[in-house]
Design a protein around this motif. Sequence first.
Motif: not given
Length: 365
Positions: A223-225, A235-237, A242-245, A270-272
Amino acid sequence: MMTQTTTPEKPRLEIDSARRHRRQIRLWLGFVVFALFALVLVGGATRLTESGLSITEWKPIHGVVPPLSEAEWEEEFSLYKQIPQYQQMNSDMTMEGFKTIFWWEWAHRALARSIGVIFALPLAFFWLTGRIERRLKLPLLGILALGGFQGFVGWWMVSSGLVNRTDVSQYRLATHLIIACLIFSACLWILRGLTPHRGDAPPTRYSYVVAGAIALMALVQIYLGALVAGLDAGLSYNTWPLMDGALVPSDLFIQSPAWRNLFENPKTVQFVHRCGAYVLLTLVLGHMIANLRLAPRSSHARRAVVLAGLVLLQASIGIMTLLLQVPIGWGVAHQGGALVVLGFAIAHFRGFFGEYPLDAQTVHG
């Protein structure tokens, strides 16, 4: 003088017949599961190629036949030209380009219709010939009804991208995928219940609870995907771990109310999804270690090892998909891997309950 044989042979023949019917139904359901797997892969490719809005009308019967003449192709193309996706993103598209995206969506719909046929017709045959056990009749009818509802949900999803958007709603995309996964899981659950089991004792009386939690978490991850795909959040991060540093990036809850970030903020979604992968991996590794310690030679332990391997492989595919910025091949592989993990998690969970018993009605007709 001749003696009449009474005979323990009759119950044995009836049991053999019931098991033969079970094998036939397993083969049928196995084919349905394979077709559903193919359907999800084609659906993923349709999403990644942005082909899902190329057919702008819902024609459950007439839509089986694709355009057969240049005039019909022009008609389909003219309908596509009226929607925002063409006007804002693809205004320079040629007829050849349109045909490419059209065939992806047509193939997805045609495969979905064919699955309806390969489920409904054998179901009718097995039902009318008395090969379906009483306990399975309502569940199989429920799967058929859910499949019919899924056709409506598919159009409901597509319609969200025909007026004010250039793509479909991530909420509706996730709903469509989850229903497909529920149908897939239900077929596997029944198939597994009709399969002979070894009957090994579970490592603990709570092992099945953990196995069920793993299967549920695999579904949540899908579901999250789907939310990630619907928002193009992959398409980002495009870094890992690391994510966004940062391990925990900033600005995860910049939208108001806060809950909207979980569904509409690409960064948060995306983080979740990443966190969900860590939770799932932790669950399967802990489950595997417990099974190997407490019941090392059992079928439950062997399945737990395979499941852990599948989740590790899927995590690796997910990381590569992210780092490469979601090329179509890797994106489809990641979606297929998610379904493999879900399917094996369902089969593993069902393994703790054993084979459906042959009841009296099954044996005596």
